[in-house]
Design an enzyme around this catalytic site. Structure first.
Site, PDB file in Angstrom:
ATOM      1  N   GLU A   1       0.804  -1.227   0.000  1.00 42.47           N
ATOM      2  CA  GLU A   1       0.000   0.000   0.000  1.00 42.47           C
ATOM      3  C   GLU A   1       0.834   1.273   0.000  1.00 42.47           C
ATOM      4  OE1 GLU A   1      -2.432  -0.774   3.392  1.00 42.47           O
ATOM      5  OE2 GLU A   1      -3.989  -1.777   2.219  1.00 42.47           O
TER       6      GLU A   1
ATOM      7  N   GLU B   1       6.551 -22.021   7.882  1.00 45.48           N
ATOM      8  CA  GLU B   1       6.951 -21.189   9.017  1.00 45.48           C
ATOM      9  C   GLU B   1       8.057 -21.820   9.849  1.00 45.48           C
ATOM     10  OE1 GLU B   1       3.288 -20.922  11.367  1.00 45.48           O
ATOM     11  OE2 GLU B   1       4.398 -21.954  12.940  1.00 45.48           O
TER      12      GLU B   1
END
Length: 304
Positions: free
Chosen positions: A83, A114
């Site tokens: 963004e 992960e």
């Protein structure tokens, strides 16, 4: 693996009967729990501000802000980084989000990603992480092996490190130079850290990038003067900003935007009668700070 000591994995005593409630009662309960999030962040504002100062310093020296995480935490880092480009007109490489498992993990749960410590280092080497950069690891538990490994590698390079976690006394808190520990509490649904923990993380990331962008001159007053006019909505927003700050007509704002390509340059030209390449030279002289550029142009006009 013992998860009992991790705050975000504990059972929430306020929601033990949530499966017996009506829809309205459920959303009220979620809303009540969400109210704890801003209070948790309020307690860590000083360390957030310190990390903002480090990010600003890194940007001024050509460094980057890099988020890294797995699952929801990784997705939020990618989201916040993505963004910055349209909102503040930053280069895509200035704020980067890395998620364990790569772009595929944005849409699909990649089990095992992960836990891959070596891949974290590979991912950072792939972007040439250096001691000029800031690395911020994100994980609700504060123990995710992929993210913890990334922090350790960044520290070994001499890079400034930070973390955003939701459980106290974690390994990541110990590893990062700036540890933001937003204790958002047990989740409404036990262990669902996309809820309060994820909300807290997003709010913190918003602060890190927004405050940093303000500090490097991407905002004038409270207007995003470096917005990239890449679609109809953003073109109109850019025109509105120019008209708002200069008092010109919509047509004049559009013409100036077409000439100077960015609202910031157009505003400087309209307010000070500076023209051509002098507009960009003046902005560059003040590192993109519009207010300072306007001030110098005005002073020069008074002298002349």
């Amino acid at each position: 693996m013992n998860l009992n000591h991790i705050l975000t994995e504990k059972r929430n005593p306020q929601t033990l009967n949530i499966d017996e409630l009506s829809s309205l009662e459920i959303v009220k309960k979620i809303n009540e729990e969400d109210h704890q999030v801003p209070h948790a962040i309020n307690k860590v504002l000083p360390v957030i501000a310190l990390l903002v100062d480090e990010i600003v310093s890194a940007f001024k020296q050509g460094g980057r802000l890099i988020y890294i995480g797995a699952g929801t935490s990784g997705r939020l880092g990618v989201l916040d980084a993505s963004e910055c480009v349209p909102t503040f007109g930053t280069p895509a490489e200035q704020v980067i989000g890395i998620i364990a498992g790569g772009d595929k993990a944005l849409r699909h749960a990649l089990e095992g990603a992960e836990d891959n410590k070596e891949k974290a280092i590979e991912d950072l080497k792939a972007i040439n992480l250096s001691n000029k950069d800031i690395l911020v690891g994100i994980a609700a538990s504060g123990r995710t092996p992929y993210t913890l490994s990334a922090l350790g590698y960044a520290n070994s390079l001499g890079a400034v490190t930070g973390c955003v976690v939701n459980s106290p006394q974690s390994a990541m808190e110990q590893e990062a130079k700036y540890a933001i520990v937003a204790e958002s509490g047990p989740e409404v649904v036990t262990g669902s850290t996309r809820m309060k923990a994820g909300t807290a993380q997003k709010l913190v990331l918003n602060m890190l990038t927004t405050a940093s962008m303000i500090q490097i001159g991407k905002v004038y007053s409270n207007l995003m003067v470096d917005v990239q006019p890449t679609n109809d909505k953003l073109v109109q927003r850019a025109k509105n900003i120019i008209a708002e700050l200069t008092g010109v007509s919509p047509e004049e704002a559009a013409e100036s935007l077409q000439t100077y390509k960015t609202p910031k340059a157009a505003i400087l030209a309209l307010l000070t009668s500076t023209e051509g390449d002098d507009v960009h030279r003046l902005l560059d002289k003040h590192d993109g700070h519009l207010k300072k550029a306007i001030g110098e142009a005005m002073e020069q006009q008074i002298k002349d």
